[in-house]
Design a protein around this motif. Sequence first.
Motif, PDB file in Angstrom:
ATOM      1  N   ALA A 109       0.823  -1.209   0.000  1.00 26.87           N
ATOM      2  CA  ALA A 109       0.000   0.000   0.000  1.00 26.87           C
ATOM      3  C   ALA A 109       0.856   1.257   0.000  1.00 26.87           C
ATOM      4  CB  ALA A 109      -0.942  -0.004   1.208  1.00 26.87           C
ATOM      5  N   GLY A 110       2.017   1.188   0.629  1.00 28.23           N
ATOM      6  CA  GLY A 110       2.909   2.340   0.703  1.00 28.23           C
ATOM      7  C   GLY A 110       3.840   2.475  -0.487  1.00 28.23           C
ATOM      8  N   GLY A 111       3.772   1.516  -1.422  1.00 28.80           N
ATOM      9  CA  GLY A 111       4.613   1.577  -2.609  1.00 28.80           C
ATOM     10  C   GLY A 111       6.053   1.161  -2.375  1.00 28.80           C
ATOM     11  N   PHE A 112       6.305   0.424  -1.301  1.00 29.22           N
ATOM     12  CA  PHE A 112       7.673  -0.010  -0.978  1.00 29.22           C
ATOM     13  C   PHE A 112       7.934  -1.352  -1.657  1.00 29.22           C
ATOM     14  CE2 PHE A 112       6.366   2.687   2.614  1.00 29.22           C
ATOM     15  CZ  PHE A 112       7.383   3.635   2.572  1.00 29.22           C
ATOM     16  N   LYS A 113       8.455  -1.302  -2.884  1.00 31.28           N
ATOM     17  CA  LYS A 113       8.622  -2.508  -3.693  1.00 31.28           C
ATOM     18  C   LYS A 113      10.065  -2.987  -3.804  1.00 31.28           C
ATOM     19  CE  LYS A 113       4.583  -2.441  -6.677  1.00 31.28           C
ATOM     20  NZ  LYS A 113       4.129  -2.687  -8.060  1.00 31.28           N
ATOM     21  N   HIS A 114      11.008  -2.128  -3.482  1.00 28.99           N
ATOM     22  CA  HIS A 114      12.414  -2.523  -3.646  1.00 28.99           C
ATOM     23  C   HIS A 114      12.711  -3.762  -2.795  1.00 28.99           C
ATOM     24  CE1 HIS A 114      16.801  -2.362  -3.449  1.00 28.99           C
ATOM     25  NE2 HIS A 114      16.754  -1.591  -4.529  1.00 28.99           N
ATOM     26  N   PRO A 115      13.501  -4.694  -3.327  1.00 28.64           N
ATOM     27  CA  PRO A 115      13.816  -5.907  -2.566  1.00 28.64           C
ATOM     28  C   PRO A 115      14.418  -5.646  -1.193  1.00 28.64           C
ATOM     29  CG  PRO A 115      14.487  -6.162  -4.855  1.00 28.64           C
ATOM     30  CD  PRO A 115      14.059  -4.735  -4.696  1.00 28.64           C
ATOM     31  N   LYS A 116      15.039  -4.481  -0.991  1.00 29.51           N
ATOM     32  CA  LYS A 116      15.666  -4.206   0.305  1.00 29.51           C
ATOM     33  C   LYS A 116      14.659  -4.214   1.449  1.00 29.51           C
ATOM     34  CE  LYS A 116      15.558   0.890  -0.057  1.00 29.51           C
ATOM     35  NZ  LYS A 116      16.424   2.092  -0.220  1.00 29.51           N
ATOM     36  N   ALA A 125      27.811 -14.196   7.187  1.00 34.71           N
ATOM     37  CA  ALA A 125      28.645 -13.486   6.212  1.00 34.71           C
ATOM     38  C   ALA A 125      27.938 -12.317   5.532  1.00 34.71           C
ATOM     39  CB  ALA A 125      29.121 -14.463   5.135  1.00 34.71           C
ATOM     40  N   LEU A 126      26.604 -12.312   5.533  1.00 30.48           N
ATOM     41  CA  LEU A 126      25.838 -11.253   4.877  1.00 30.48           C
ATOM     42  C   LEU A 126      25.032 -10.485   5.914  1.00 30.48           C
ATOM     43  CD1 LEU A 126      24.482 -13.312   1.818  1.00 30.48           C
ATOM     44  CD2 LEU A 126      26.518 -11.849   1.890  1.00 30.48           C
ATOM     45  N   SER A 127      24.579  -9.302   5.536  1.00 30.22           N
ATOM     46  CA  SER A 127      23.753  -8.493   6.436  1.00 30.22           C
ATOM     47  C   SER A 127      22.697  -7.760   5.620  1.00 30.22           C
ATOM     48  CB  SER A 127      24.613  -7.496   7.212  1.00 30.22           C
ATOM     49  OG  SER A 127      25.044  -6.437   6.368  1.00 30.22           O
ATOM     50  N   ALA A 128      21.829  -7.039   6.315  1.00 33.29           N
ATOM     51  CA  ALA A 128      20.784  -6.268   5.639  1.00 33.29           C
ATOM     52  C   ALA A 128      21.375  -5.258   4.660  1.00 33.29           C
ATOM     53  CB  ALA A 128      19.911  -5.564   6.672  1.00 33.29           C
ATOM     54  N   ALA A 129      22.602  -4.826   4.895  1.00 33.28           N
ATOM     55  CA  ALA A 129      23.247  -3.870   3.985  1.00 33.28           C
ATOM     56  C   ALA A 129      23.410  -4.452   2.580  1.00 33.28           C
ATOM     57  CB  ALA A 129      24.604  -3.450   4.545  1.00 33.28           C
ATOM     58  N   ASP A 130      23.497  -5.785   2.481  1.00 31.64           N
ATOM     59  CA  ASP A 130      23.628  -6.402   1.160  1.00 31.64           C
ATOM     60  C   ASP A 130      22.354  -6.264   0.335  1.00 31.64           C
ATOM     61  OD1 ASP A 130      26.349  -7.749   1.049  1.00 31.64           O
ATOM     62  OD2 ASP A 130      25.615  -8.482   2.959  1.00 31.64           O
ATOM     63  N   LEU A 131      21.216  -6.059   0.998  1.00 31.72           N
ATOM     64  CA  LEU A 131      19.966  -5.819   0.283  1.00 31.72           C
ATOM     65  C   LEU A 131      19.888  -4.398  -0.282  1.00 31.72           C
ATOM     66  CD1 LEU A 131      17.452  -7.516   2.731  1.00 31.72           C
ATOM     67  CD2 LEU A 131      17.745  -8.141   0.327  1.00 31.72           C
ATOM     68  N   ASN A 132      20.693  -3.515   0.256  1.00 31.90           N
ATOM     69  CA  ASN A 132      20.612  -2.098  -0.119  1.00 31.90           C
ATOM     70  C   ASN A 132      21.457  -1.829  -1.364  1.00 31.90           C
ATOM     71  OD1 ASN A 132      19.775   0.526   0.070  1.00 31.90           O
ATOM     72  ND2 ASN A 132      21.246   1.106   1.652  1.00 31.90           N
ATOM     73  N   ARG A 133      21.024  -2.440  -2.473  1.00 34.15           N
ATOM     74  CA  ARG A 133      21.713  -2.327  -3.755  1.00 34.15           C
ATOM     75  C   ARG A 133      20.755  -1.734  -4.781  1.00 34.15           C
ATOM     76  NH1 ARG A 133      26.245  -6.166  -4.088  1.00 34.15           N
ATOM     77  NH2 ARG A 133      26.532  -7.037  -1.994  1.00 34.15           N
ATOM     78  N   PRO A 134      21.276  -1.177  -5.852  1.00 35.04           N
ATOM     79  CA  PRO A 134      20.394  -0.547  -6.848  1.00 35.04           C
ATOM     80  C   PRO A 134      19.482  -1.559  -7.531  1.00 35.04           C
ATOM     81  CG  PRO A 134      22.679   0.159  -7.127  1.00 35.04           C
ATOM     82  CD  PRO A 134      22.699  -0.988  -6.173  1.00 35.04           C
ATOM     83  N   LYS A 153      19.079 -10.811  -5.403  1.00 37.96           N
ATOM     84  CA  LYS A 153      20.061 -11.885  -5.213  1.00 37.96           C
ATOM     85  C   LYS A 153      20.272 -12.201  -3.738  1.00 37.96           C
ATOM     86  CE  LYS A 153      22.809 -11.037  -9.420  1.00 37.96           C
ATOM     87  NZ  LYS A 153      24.143 -10.633  -9.948  1.00 37.96           N
ATOM     88  N   TYR A 154      19.828 -11.313  -2.860  1.00 40.36           N
ATOM     89  CA  TYR A 154      20.047 -11.465  -1.418  1.00 40.36           C
ATOM     90  C   TYR A 154      18.731 -11.649  -0.666  1.00 40.36           C
ATOM     91  CZ  TYR A 154      24.592  -9.971  -2.893  1.00 40.36           C
ATOM     92  OH  TYR A 154      25.800  -9.914  -3.551  1.00 40.36           O
ATOM     93  N   VAL A 155      17.699 -12.086  -1.403  1.00 44.94           N
ATOM     94  CA  VAL A 155      16.395 -12.331  -0.775  1.00 44.94           C
ATOM     95  C   VAL A 155      16.322 -13.797  -0.352  1.00 44.94           C
ATOM     96  CG1 VAL A 155      13.911 -12.479  -1.183  1.00 44.94           C
ATOM     97  CG2 VAL A 155      15.191 -10.478  -1.958  1.00 44.94           C
ATOM     98  N   PHE A 156      16.227 -14.006   0.940  1.00 48.57           N
ATOM     99  CA  PHE A 156      16.052 -15.338   1.506  1.00 48.57           C
ATOM    100  C   PHE A 156      15.313 -15.178   2.824  1.00 48.57           C
ATOM    101  CE2 PHE A 156      20.433 -13.817   2.110  1.00 48.57           C
ATOM    102  CZ  PHE A 156      20.536 -13.730   3.496  1.00 48.57           C
ATOM    103  N   GLY A 157      14.889 -16.286   3.402  1.00 50.76           N
ATOM    104  CA  GLY A 157      14.108 -16.181   4.626  1.00 50.76           C
ATOM    105  C   GLY A 157      14.623 -17.108   5.708  1.00 50.76           C
ATOM    106  N   PRO A 158      14.688 -16.592   6.964  1.00 46.94           N
ATOM    107  CA  PRO A 158      14.480 -15.200   7.374  1.00 46.94           C
ATOM    108  C   PRO A 158      15.452 -14.256   6.655  1.00 46.94           C
ATOM    109  CG  PRO A 158      14.584 -16.642   9.301  1.00 46.94           C
ATOM    110  CD  PRO A 158      14.999 -17.458   8.119  1.00 46.94           C
ATOM    111  N   ALA A 159      15.121 -12.982   6.719  1.00 46.55           N
ATOM    112  CA  ALA A 159      15.936 -11.981   6.027  1.00 46.55           C
ATOM    113  C   ALA A 159      17.277 -11.791   6.724  1.00 46.55           C
ATOM    114  CB  ALA A 159      15.184 -10.646   5.995  1.00 46.55           C
ATOM    115  N   PRO A 160      18.293 -11.309   5.994  1.00 46.87           N
ATOM    116  CA  PRO A 160      19.554 -10.974   6.665  1.00 46.87           C
ATOM    117  C   PRO A 160      19.328  -9.853   7.674  1.00 46.87           C
ATOM    118  CG  PRO A 160      19.531 -10.125   4.410  1.00 46.87           C
ATOM    119  CD  PRO A 160      18.331 -11.000   4.549  1.00 46.87           C
ATOM    120  N   ARG A 161      20.055  -9.925   8.784  1.00 41.74           N
ATOM    121  CA  ARG A 161      19.902  -8.943   9.855  1.00 41.74           C
ATOM    122  C   ARG A 161      21.002  -7.886   9.778  1.00 41.74           C
ATOM    123  NH1 ARG A 161      14.833 -10.275  10.264  1.00 41.74           N
ATOM    124  NH2 ARG A 161      14.502 -12.422  10.948  1.00 41.74           N
TER     125      ARG A 161
END
Length: 486
Positions: free
Chosen positions: A197-204, A267-276, A282-290
């Motif tokens: 509803a808020g338009g937040f579609k980016h994978p991050k 080895a990964l963190s939420a910062a890896d989701l913050n890509r263009p 490529k970094y979408v998995f569950g649970p999400a990286p913290r």
Amino acid sequence: MHDLVIRNGIIVTASDVFRAEIGIEGGVIAALGHGLQGRESLDAGGKFVIPGGIDSHCHAEQRMSGGVVNADDLFTATRSAACGGTTTIIAFALQPRDGTLADIVPAYTERATRCAVDYAFHLWVTNPTEAVLHDELPALIAAGHRSVKVFMTGKTNWLDDLALLRVMEVAREHGALVTVHAENWGIHQYLGEKLAAGGFKHPKYQAVLKPAIGEREAVHRIASLAELIDTPIQIFHVSAPEAAAEIEVAQRRGVRVHAETCTQYLALSAADLNRPGFEAAKYVFGPAPRGSAERGSLWDYLKRGVIDVVTSDHAPVNFDAVDGKKRWGTEPNVDQIPNGIPGVETRLSILWSEGVAKGRITPSEFVALSSTNAARAFGLYPRKGTVAIGADADLVVWDGDRTAPVTNAGLHHAVDYTPYEGMVLTGWAETTLLRGQVVHDRGQYLGHEGQGRWLKREPYEWLKPAGHFPSGYDPFRQVVMHPDLQ
């Protein structure tokens, strides 16, 4: 005279580090000592010799809903495993929501005849009908499938509390370990609606869709259900320290709740989701990286044994494919992006690089986390998970000093990317032996399709219930023990 003698190696087990030669006969370790004679020999060159890795959480050639498919079949996934030093995997036999385990397990068994390493299956229950609970599960467990998977989230997978209790009851009564994906489905639904509803579609925004609080709540709930009916469980892919804290509290109460985490959470963190753009998928998995700080604190729980297994949750989904990450295009709602990343081949190297090379764990703890503890948990020990006389000769010559970058071109899976591309790791499998046969050497796969064997698992002591019921009622013997109701 042994078939093969491994010389000049430093043997590492979960409890010891020592120098010895290994004599192998008929695919089994026959002797540990010095001056052993063999028809052939393998010089370990002063490197470590460790038990083959056991990846007890590995998806491959899995039939999923929605038209998404695994990029790896059971051959390419297990070939990749062998080249990373893993000689045993436990994959999944997924019950379709409108199908039965009795129909699907033979199909998975047929596919698995192509495996390149030894294997077993978790029975993944999505619809615990009376037939599944009372006929199919007991028969399959008795046949040697000693673990069951349940989901607490996901549109086609999740089970409510009553269904979870019924599955755990059957597992307890017939001798199987219940493994759990613990996240709160209601939270996922609510946040998915709000983000859309808020338009937040980016994978991050996966980091928002799957918050740690949803994992924490689900872990607390499933541990409470397990405690209620005295059933051992393992929590899959613990990603957040607050979820691990819930597990530790339950363990202190005497609840038989065990836990794994995965290399992506180390080895990964939420910062890896913050890509263009869609690259972040490529970094979408569950649970999400913290967050980075949360990632670091997981090591405390590993060191204390609260989390005692490290897996890959290898869930290979191609990035640039309409049956992979782009199943719903490159601008789907954030809760529509297919989950999963590859990782079976890089698992041991990441654990060593982030753990041993950085002084967080010892080589023996590395072996425990990557092999021995999983063997104990899933009824494979001492056949698997150790270097001992009588164990299968699943062995890895491990180069703990080699440093090299990860490249997808250098891996042996069938996936079009690795989330670890360019990551420089210390510690790599030099040579892998499956039951005494060299299947990988210095980056070259030398085994063959169908070399793996199914591992029938008999009842084992690890699953024995404690016999304590906090409610004052034993539902299995139909005995009320509440002190105020006598």
